[in-house]
Design a protein around this motif. Structure first.
Motif, PDB file in Angstrom:
ATOM      1  N   ALA A   1      27.205 -69.949  35.818  1.00 45.75           N
ATOM      2  CA  ALA A   1      25.784 -70.138  35.529  1.00 45.75           C
ATOM      3  C   ALA A   1      25.505 -70.266  34.046  1.00 45.75           C
ATOM      4  O   ALA A   1      24.519 -70.880  33.635  1.00 45.75           O
ATOM      5  N   MET A   2      26.397 -69.688  33.210  1.00 52.75           N
ATOM      6  CA  MET A   2      26.200 -69.730  31.766  1.00 52.75           C
ATOM      7  C   MET A   2      26.691 -71.026  31.139  1.00 52.75           C
ATOM      8  O   MET A   2      26.428 -71.286  29.966  1.00 52.75           O
ATOM      9  N   ARG A   3      27.399 -71.831  31.890  1.00 51.01           N
ATOM     10  CA  ARG A   3      27.893 -73.084  31.334  1.00 51.01           C
ATOM     11  C   ARG A   3      26.728 -74.005  31.043  1.00 51.01           C
ATOM     12  O   ARG A   3      25.804 -74.139  31.850  1.00 51.01           O
ATOM     13  N   PRO A   4      26.765 -74.677  29.894  1.00 48.71           N
ATOM     14  CA  PRO A   4      25.635 -75.543  29.556  1.00 48.71           C
ATOM     15  C   PRO A   4      25.554 -76.749  30.476  1.00 48.71           C
ATOM     16  O   PRO A   4      26.558 -77.330  30.845  1.00 48.71           O
ATOM     17  N   HIS A   5      24.363 -77.066  30.876  1.00 42.37           N
ATOM     18  CA  HIS A   5      24.118 -78.249  31.698  1.00 42.37           C
ATOM     19  C   HIS A   5      23.226 -79.206  30.911  1.00 42.37           C
ATOM     20  O   HIS A   5      22.252 -78.800  30.280  1.00 42.37           O
ATOM     21  N   TYR A   6      23.591 -80.442  30.950  1.00 45.92           N
ATOM     22  CA  TYR A   6      22.839 -81.437  30.185  1.00 45.92           C
ATOM     23  C   TYR A   6      21.493 -81.710  30.865  1.00 45.92           C
ATOM     24  O   TYR A   6      21.423 -81.972  32.069  1.00 45.92           O
ATOM     25  N   THR A   7      20.449 -81.584  30.102  1.00 47.02           N
ATOM     26  CA  THR A   7      19.097 -81.905  30.566  1.00 47.02           C
ATOM     27  C   THR A   7      18.575 -83.064  29.738  1.00 47.02           C
ATOM     28  O   THR A   7      18.516 -82.963  28.510  1.00 47.02           O
ATOM     29  N   PRO A   8      18.272 -84.187  30.359  1.00 45.42           N
ATOM     30  CA  PRO A   8      17.806 -85.334  29.568  1.00 45.42           C
ATOM     31  C   PRO A   8      16.514 -84.993  28.839  1.00 45.42           C
ATOM     32  O   PRO A   8      15.668 -84.268  29.360  1.00 45.42           O
ATOM     33  N   PRO A   9      16.369 -85.452  27.588  1.00 41.73           N
ATOM     34  CA  PRO A   9      15.146 -85.163  26.838  1.00 41.73           C
ATOM     35  C   PRO A   9      13.947 -85.833  27.488  1.00 41.73           C
ATOM     36  O   PRO A   9      14.074 -86.865  28.159  1.00 41.73           O
ATOM     37  N   PRO A  10      12.782 -85.231  27.337  1.00 36.84           N
ATOM     38  CA  PRO A  10      11.577 -85.852  27.938  1.00 36.84           C
ATOM     39  C   PRO A  10      11.288 -87.201  27.303  1.00 36.84           C
ATOM     40  O   PRO A  10      11.477 -87.411  26.104  1.00 36.84           O
ATOM     41  N   ARG A  11      10.879 -88.121  28.142  1.00 33.97           N
ATOM     42  CA  ARG A  11      10.562 -89.458  27.637  1.00 33.97           C
ATOM     43  C   ARG A  11       9.257 -89.384  26.851  1.00 33.97           C
ATOM     44  O   ARG A  11       8.269 -88.771  27.296  1.00 33.97           O
ATOM     45  N   PRO A  12       9.201 -89.960  25.669  1.00 40.91           N
ATOM     46  CA  PRO A  12       7.972 -89.899  24.864  1.00 40.91           C
ATOM     47  C   PRO A  12       6.834 -90.682  25.520  1.00 40.91           C
ATOM     48  O   PRO A  12       7.047 -91.667  26.232  1.00 40.91           O
ATOM     49  N   GLU A  13       5.656 -90.174  25.288  1.00 41.71           N
ATOM     50  CA  GLU A  13       4.478 -90.854  25.816  1.00 41.71           C
ATOM     51  C   GLU A  13       4.278 -92.189  25.100  1.00 41.71           C
ATOM     52  O   GLU A  13       4.497 -92.299  23.890  1.00 41.71           O
ATOM     53  N   PRO A  14       3.967 -93.240  25.829  1.00 40.05           N
ATOM     54  CA  PRO A  14       3.758 -94.537  25.165  1.00 40.05           C
ATOM     55  C   PRO A  14       2.586 -94.473  24.188  1.00 40.05           C
ATOM     56  O   PRO A  14       1.535 -93.914  24.487  1.00 40.05           O
ATOM     57  N   GLN A  15       2.832 -94.998  22.999  1.00 39.62           N
ATOM     58  CA  GLN A  15       1.812 -95.016  21.952  1.00 39.62           C
ATOM     59  C   GLN A  15       1.147 -96.394  21.895  1.00 39.62           C
ATOM     60  O   GLN A  15       1.801 -97.421  22.106  1.00 39.62           O
ATOM     61  N   PRO A  16      -0.144 -96.424  21.603  1.00 42.45           N
ATOM     62  CA  PRO A  16      -0.815 -97.736  21.478  1.00 42.45           C
ATOM     63  C   PRO A  16      -0.268 -98.496  20.279  1.00 42.45           C
ATOM     64  O   PRO A  16       0.155 -97.912  19.278  1.00 42.45           O
ATOM     65  N   ASN A  17      -0.228 -99.796  20.396  1.00 45.76           N
ATOM     66  CA  ASN A  17       0.273-100.633  19.307  1.00 45.76           C
ATOM     67  C   ASN A  17      -0.618-100.476  18.066  1.00 45.76           C
ATOM     68  O   ASN A  17      -1.856-100.501  18.148  1.00 45.76           O
ATOM     69  N   ALA A  18       0.040-100.266  16.933  1.00 46.32           N
ATOM     70  CA  ALA A  18      -0.704-100.090  15.682  1.00 46.32           C
ATOM     71  C   ALA A  18      -1.156-101.442  15.154  1.00 46.32           C
ATOM     72  O   ALA A  18      -0.462-102.463  15.303  1.00 46.32           O
ATOM     73  N   GLY A  19      -2.279-101.423  14.502  1.00 48.10           N
ATOM     74  CA  GLY A  19      -2.772-102.653  13.902  1.00 48.10           C
ATOM     75  C   GLY A  19      -2.046-102.974  12.601  1.00 48.10           C
ATOM     76  O   GLY A  19      -1.310-102.158  12.049  1.00 48.10           O
ATOM     77  N   THR A  20      -2.327-104.198  12.096  1.00 48.71           N
ATOM     78  CA  THR A  20      -1.655-104.634  10.867  1.00 48.71           C
ATOM     79  C   THR A  20      -2.034-103.744   9.693  1.00 48.71           C
ATOM     80  O   THR A  20      -1.172-103.360   8.874  1.00 48.71           O
ATOM     81  N   GLY A  21      -3.285-103.345   9.603  1.00 49.82           N
ATOM     82  CA  GLY A  21      -3.700-102.503   8.495  1.00 49.82           C
ATOM     83  C   GLY A  21      -3.026-101.154   8.510  1.00 49.82           C
ATOM     84  O   GLY A  21      -2.630-100.616   7.471  1.00 49.82           O
ATOM     85  N   ASP A  62      33.333 -57.971  42.680  1.00 51.10           N
ATOM     86  CA  ASP A  62      32.957 -58.032  41.263  1.00 51.10           C
ATOM     87  C   ASP A  62      33.560 -59.258  40.584  1.00 51.10           C
ATOM     88  O   ASP A  62      32.920 -59.883  39.719  1.00 51.10           O
ATOM     89  N   GLU A  63      34.786 -59.616  40.972  1.00 50.23           N
ATOM     90  CA  GLU A  63      35.408 -60.798  40.377  1.00 50.23           C
ATOM     91  C   GLU A  63      34.630 -62.062  40.721  1.00 50.23           C
ATOM     92  O   GLU A  63      34.446 -62.952  39.876  1.00 50.23           O
ATOM     93  N   GLU A  64      34.153 -62.153  41.966  1.00 50.92           N
ATOM     94  CA  GLU A  64      33.373 -63.327  42.358  1.00 50.92           C
ATOM     95  C   GLU A  64      32.030 -63.362  41.634  1.00 50.92           C
ATOM     96  O   GLU A  64      31.567 -64.435  41.239  1.00 50.92           O
ATOM     97  N   ARG A  65      31.412 -62.198  41.451  1.00 50.61           N
ATOM     98  CA  ARG A  65      30.149 -62.164  40.708  1.00 50.61           C
ATOM     99  C   ARG A  65      30.365 -62.612  39.275  1.00 50.61           C
ATOM    100  O   ARG A  65      29.547 -63.359  38.718  1.00 50.61           O
ATOM    101  N   GLU A  66      31.463 -62.153  38.654  1.00 48.90           N
ATOM    102  CA  GLU A  66      31.731 -62.544  37.278  1.00 48.90           C
ATOM    103  C   GLU A  66      31.979 -64.043  37.182  1.00 48.90           C
ATOM    104  O   GLU A  66      31.524 -64.710  36.245  1.00 48.90           O
ATOM    105  N   ALA A  67      32.694 -64.594  38.171  1.00 46.09           N
ATOM    106  CA  ALA A  67      32.926 -66.044  38.173  1.00 46.09           C
ATOM    107  C   ALA A  67      31.616 -66.810  38.323  1.00 46.09           C
ATOM    108  O   ALA A  67      31.393 -67.823  37.650  1.00 46.09           O
ATOM    109  N   ASP A  68      30.726 -66.322  39.189  1.00 45.13           N
ATOM    110  CA  ASP A  68      29.431 -66.977  39.356  1.00 45.13           C
ATOM    111  C   ASP A  68      28.595 -66.875  38.079  1.00 45.13           C
ATOM    112  O   ASP A  68      27.896 -67.831  37.707  1.00 45.13           O
ATOM    113  N   ARG A  69      28.697 -65.714  37.413  1.00 41.48           N
ATOM    114  CA  ARG A  69      27.918 -65.537  36.178  1.00 41.48           C
ATOM    115  C   ARG A  69      28.400 -66.504  35.097  1.00 41.48           C
ATOM    116  O   ARG A  69      27.604 -67.125  34.394  1.00 41.48           O
ATOM    117  N   ARG A  70      29.699 -66.647  34.976  1.00 40.70           N
ATOM    118  CA  ARG A  70      30.241 -67.573  33.970  1.00 40.70           C
ATOM    119  C   ARG A  70      29.864 -69.008  34.290  1.00 40.70           C
ATOM    120  O   ARG A  70      29.575 -69.799  33.391  1.00 40.70           O
TER     121      ARG A  70
END
Length: 519
Positions: A294-314, A284-292
């Motif tokens: 697993a609950m630790r936050p892991h950094y997930t890089p944000p999704p890269r934004p889709e490239p947008q077409p260049n806007a015109g001058t207007g 049970d102690e090992e299960r509790e250690a594994d559970r803790r």
């Protein structure tokens, strides 16, 4: 005053006594293979002399801490910084306290550095405190090795120098060395040669028997007797013992080691199937250690934004016009009717949203300020909360995870003291102060650099050096390189990390890497 310390009996049944006053001038060397009774002999000597002389025991395995309860020794945990150990050693000599320096759990190289710092502190004490003191060093070959081994040259030189000072120059300072070793061949000769009293126990290797015989003035044929000695039996010689080699048997002790001698115990009476279940079943102690884990936050890089077409001058002109119109409409709003607490809550939400982005910690302050103003306009927030100076200070605190709003007078003093530092460093200083007050470990170089807004760990070290020069903190390191920071003017101090198997493995890995580079 002559004090006779009862060690046991001679082979003829007469008392085997040691002249304590003579020992303080001549020092003692104990040699014997593992299991010969060296630690038992030291314990007997320390128990019988405890009421007559101040004592300090260098204890690499934590065997002698049991003396504390019975004889009043102060147990000193060596997991400290070098300066702390030196100051403790100075106070020990000043107040004449008997102590046990326990090195249990420390890496061998760290043990050498700790013992060196402690012995040097005793050696360098003020002349007014040069009272007689017995210094017992168990496993002395660890601290005064005869040759370089797997340890770093720095650790070996420091430890060997301290042991040489103890045995060669300690007498004039009242320090009497009592050293015990498994093998004379492993002990530095200039340390062993300074002893005038010898207690030689069971020895099997020819080279060690010959050295023991030479020290006792016994011929080669007589050296064979060391193989036949029983546990707890020694051959004694010296001005504090006997004028000729004499076999003695060490008497019983009142205290005992925590470990004791190994004894056979029955194996578990279980069938192989049950033993296999015990070995492979997750607890049970090992299960509790594994559970803790697993609950630790892991950094997930944000999704890269889709490239947008260049806007015109207007389109760009239309966007600028739309933003300008929106700004004009926001400025035309009625005065904000929210209370100061409500406005502060809105600001907290804005900072939380901004810093939720992992990259926000490393963006330039002007860019973040423009983003902050945009959020304020969207929240219809104007006034002192949007001031650049207030924003810089609030950002440094937010990066460090600190809130300066508190009624605690001690914390208010820290906030006021932070004003002596540049604005971008104030949050880092209070981050360190919070860790010190909570007695937590000092933040790493990476954490300090991130709170400052930098990717470089060297920036974190620069910040500590800068604050130390300003006198707002005092930074020190232990023998493993772990940082300890004290906040000047308070008793707030970060703690050293706990010694774990993983930390020891990391230290060994670093040492192995260093040795491989040297090769």
């Amino acid at each position: 005053m002559t004090v006779a310390v009862d060690l046991g009996v001679t082979h003829t049944g007469e008392p085997a006594e040691l002249d304590l006053e003579e020992l303080l001038s001549t020092r003692l060397l104990v040699q014997g293979n593992s299991g010969s009774g060296k630690s038992h002999l030291l314990r007997r000597l320390l128990e019988r002399s405890a009421g007559h002389v101040q004592q300090a025991i260098i204890d690499p395995e934590g065997d002698f801490v049991t003396l504390a309860e019975r004889y009043g020794h102060v147990v000193v945990d060596a997991n400290r910084t070098p300066s702390e150990l030196a100051r403790i050693a100075s106070r020990i000599r000043q107040h004449r306290a008997s102590v046990v320096l326990t090195l249990e759990g420390l890496d061998a190289e760290v043990q050498m550095m700790c013992a060196a710092a402690f012995l040097n502190g005793l050696f360098d004490a003020d002349r007014a405190f040069w009272f007689p003191m017995l210094i017992a060093v168990d496993e002395a070959h660890l601290f005064a090795p005869a040759m370089a081994g797997e340890h770093s040259e720095e650790a070996r030189r420091a430890s060997l120098g301290a042991m040489t000072n103890l045995m060669c120059r300690g007498r004039k300072r009242g320090l009497a060395g009592v050293i015990a070793t498994q093998r004379l061949a492993k002990l530095a000769k200039n340390v062993a040669a300074e002893a005038s009293n010898f207690l030689m126990g069971r020895t099997f290797l020819d080279i060690d028997m010959q050295r023991a015989a030479d020290l006792l003035g016994i011929d080669r044929r007589g050296a064979e007797r060391f193989r036949d000695l029983e546990t707890g039996n020694f051959v004694a010689l010296g001005p504090a013992l006997f004028r000729r080699p004499l076999p003695i048997r060490i008497g019983p002790t009142e205290t005992h080691s925590k470990a004791g001698r190994p004894t056979l115990t029955p194996l578990p009476d279980l069938p192989p199937e049950d033993l296999a279940d015990l070995v492979f079943t997750v607890t049970d102690e090992e299960r509790e250690a594994d559970r803790r884990a697993a609950m630790r936050p892991h950094y997930t890089p944000p999704p890269r934004p889709e490239p947008q077409p260049n806007a015109g001058t207007g389109e760009i002109i239309a966007r600028v016009s739309s933003n300008a119109a929106s700004r004009e409409r926001a400025e035309a709003q009625e005065d904000d009717g929210r209370s100061p607490d409500e406005r502060a809550e809105v600001v907290d939400q804005i900072f939380a949203e901004m810093l939720a982005d992992p990259d926000a910690a490393f963006r330039p302050v002007p860019v973040l300020y423009q983003e902050f103003l945009t959020h304020c306009r969207l929240k219809r927030l104007r006034g002192g909360e949007t001031d650049m100076v207030a924003f810089r200070r609030r950002l440094s605190l937010a990066r460090a995870g600190i809130s300066a709003e508190t009624d605690d007078p001690e914390w208010q003093m820290i906030v006021e003291r932070s004003a002596d530092l540049p604005e971008e460093m104030q949050g880092v200083f209070m981050m360190i102060a919070r860790a010190a007050r909570d007695e937590a470990e000092c933040p790493s170089d990476e954490a300090l650099a991130k709170a400052y807004g930098s990717h470089s760990p060297s920036r974190g070290r620069f910040l500590l050096n800068f604050m130390t020069e300003r006198g707002v903190i005092h930074a020190d390191q232990d023998f493993r390189g772990n940082r300890v920071v004290t906040i000047t003017g308070t008793d707030w101090r970060t703690k050293l990390p706990e010694i774990t198997l993983s930390s020891l493995d990391e230290a060994r890995a670093r040492r192995a890497a260093r040795l491989s580079r040297d090769v």
